[in-house]
Design an enzyme around this catalytic site. Structure first.
Site, short mmCIF file in Angstrom:
data_model
loop_
_atom_site.label_atom_id
_atom_site.label_comp_id
_atom_site.label_asym_id
_atom_site.label_seq_id
_atom_site.Cartn_x
_atom_site.Cartn_y
_atom_site.Cartn_z
N SER A 42 0.91 -1.23 0.05
CA SER A 42 0.00 -0.13 0.04
C SER A 42 0.73 1.20 0.10
O SER A 42 1.65 1.49 0.75
CB SER A 42 -0.86 -0.09 1.18
N GLY A 43 0.38 2.01 -0.76
CA GLY A 43 1.22 3.53 -0.92
C GLY A 43 0.91 4.23 0.43
O GLY A 43 1.94 4.93 0.92
N LEU A 44 -0.25 4.14 0.68
CA LEU A 44 -0.59 5.02 2.09
C LEU A 44 0.22 4.22 3.15
O LEU A 44 0.74 5.18 4.11
CB LEU A 44 -2.06 4.76 2.20
N ASP A 54 1.24 10.50 1.98
CA ASP A 54 0.70 9.41 0.68
C ASP A 54 0.82 10.91 -0.58
O ASP A 54 -0.31 10.83 -1.23
CB ASP A 54 -0.57 8.92 0.99
N ASP A 81 0.85 -0.96 -5.15
CA ASP A 81 0.18 0.22 -5.07
C ASP A 81 1.17 1.29 -5.89
O ASP A 81 1.72 1.92 -5.23
CB ASP A 81 -0.30 0.75 -3.91
N ASP A 83 0.60 4.11 -7.51
CA ASP A 83 0.29 5.46 -7.57
C ASP A 83 -0.12 5.75 -9.09
O ASP A 83 -0.96 4.95 -9.72
CB ASP A 83 0.95 6.40 -7.09
N GLU A 110 -3.09 4.22 -10.93
CA GLU A 110 -4.27 4.96 -10.93
C GLU A 110 -4.34 6.23 -11.83
O GLU A 110 -3.26 6.81 -12.05
CB GLU A 110 -4.63 5.35 -9.24
N LYS A 116 0.28 12.37 -6.76
CA LYS A 116 -1.00 11.97 -6.23
C LYS A 116 -1.35 12.68 -4.76
O LYS A 116 -0.38 12.87 -3.94
CB LYS A 116 -1.46 10.61 -6.64
N ASN A 118 -3.70 11.06 -1.40
CA ASN A 118 -4.69 9.85 -1.00
C ASN A 118 -6.08 10.16 -1.57
O ASN A 118 -6.54 11.09 -1.29
CB ASN A 118 -4.52 9.69 0.42
N SER A 119 -6.90 8.98 -1.91
CA SER A 119 -8.30 8.94 -2.34
C SER A 119 -9.05 9.62 -1.49
O SER A 119 -10.26 10.03 -1.58
CB SER A 119 -8.67 7.68 -2.96
N ARG A 155 -6.58 1.38 -12.21
CA ARG A 155 -7.39 1.95 -11.14
C ARG A 155 -8.31 3.03 -11.44
O ARG A 155 -7.68 3.99 -12.05
CB ARG A 155 -6.64 2.07 -9.79
N HIS A 186 -12.49 2.11 -7.62
CA HIS A 186 -12.32 2.65 -6.12
C HIS A 186 -13.79 3.45 -5.77
O HIS A 186 -14.18 4.02 -6.64
CB HIS A 186 -11.19 3.43 -6.05
C1 SPV Z 1 -3.40 2.43 -0.56
O1 SPV Z 1 -3.57 1.65 0.33
O2 SPV Z 1 -2.28 3.28 -0.54
C2 SPV Z 1 -4.57 2.79 -1.70
C3 SPV Z 1 -5.59 2.44 -1.16
O3 SPV Z 1 -4.16 3.16 -2.67
S1 SPV Z 1 -6.76 3.98 -0.65
O4 SPV Z 1 -5.90 4.39 0.45
O5 SPV Z 1 -7.94 3.49 -0.46
O6 SPV Z 1 -6.82 4.94 -1.81
MG MG Z 2 -2.55 4.30 -2.57
#
Ligand code: SPV
Ligand code: MG
Length: 291
Positions: A42-44, A54, A81, A83, A110, A116, A118-119, A155, A186
């Protein structure tokens, strides 16, 4: 068995599969030992574990260093992930080359802009990538891979940024036609209405990946009924570790001794086991003279 092949099987199998977040070598190993068949890098979580945001504050080579530890520590496939691919098509295809060299099984990119966000932060104001530009990126990544089983997941962030079903579907379909192996759709809603309407229209065009961080109350059996292929538990090892570290640090500070915490943390033997200290002991007997 090749990790790329294993990830491809997870995504393509009729049975819905689950992968779990990890953010360093230790958490990756724990995910594997707990029985998961794959890891979400996971990027986060990786950025948070590095103490940064992130927002691509960590460089892609710093992410690569973390991945190398995760890959070395495990034998199950890792889906990165990735990004936005850390730049344009050229950066993204070089990323694929370097991931393959480290036995990373696949990457998800994505359709947002570099750097980027975070979503779940200011989602509505985040610009989306131009569709044609993003399609070129996918094509370049698929052309760059040497191993035919390496997986590229595209994504779609249309729902995240407040656009509707039509935009989400149009993007997913373009990404499919550009060679993506799966689509991650997502949603930040607390119910699955967006996922549901998407799945009903999408059918089985290409495997679908979802991240139920916000709609976790929906039974996973419903996702299976809708035809979802892969579910990502995206950040729960990171969040578990934050909570545990906050609790232990403040307790030790408060008590100025270890009496109350010793029984509630992993014993040192467990740390040594996870590091496979035993293997080194045996190797020393074999390779070091005079033991
Ligand atoms: C991550 O885990 O970094 C993701 C999922 O990209 S989210 O945090 O939902 O964007
Ligand atoms: Mg991410």
């Amino acid at each position: 068995m090749k990790k790329t092949w294993m990830l491809r099987q997870l995504i393509q199998s009729k049975k819905m599969a689950f992968i779990m977040e990890a953010h360093n070598g230790l958490s990756a190993k724990i995910v594997q030992e707990s029985g998961f068949k794959g890891i979400w890098a996971s990027g986060l979580s990786m950025s948070a574990a590095m103490g940064v945001r992130d927002n691509n504050e960590a460089s892609w080579t710093q992410v690569m260093d973390v991945l190398e530890f995760m890959s070395d520590a495990t034998s199950i496939p890792i889906l990165l992930d990735g990004d936005t691919g850390y730049g344009n098509f050229n950066n993204a295809r070089r990323l694929v080359k370097k991931l393959e060299q480290r036995q990373i099984a696949g990457v998800c990119i994505e359709d947002k802009m570099f750097p980027k966000t975070n979503s779940f932060i200011n989602a509505e104001s985040q610009p989306l990538a131009d569709i044609d530009e993003f399609c070129g990126k996918i094509k370049s990544m698929k052309d760059a891979q040497m191993d035919e089983d390496f997986v590229v997941v595209a994504r779609v962030e249309a729902f995240i940024t407040g656009r509707g079903q039509e935009e989400a579907f149009k993007r997913a379909e373009h990404y499919r036609q550009s060679g993506a192996d799966a689509i991650l759709i997502h949603s930040k809603r607390s119910d699955i209405s967006e996922i549901e309407s998407f799945m009903k229209e999408w059918g089985d065009r290409l495997p679908i990946v979802v991240v139920p961080t916000t709609y976790y109350k929906t039974p996973t059996s419903r996702l299976q009924e809708l035809g979802v292929s892969l579910v990502i538990w995206a950040n729960h090892n990171l969040r578990a570790s934050i909570e545990a570290m906050q609790r232990i640090s403040s307790q030790i500070l408060q008590d100025a001794n270890l009496l109350r915490v010793e029984g509630s943390v992993a014993p040192l033997e467990e740390v040594f086991r996870l590091q496979d200290a035993e293997e080194l002991k045996l190797a020393e007997q074999r390779y070091l003279p005079f033991l």
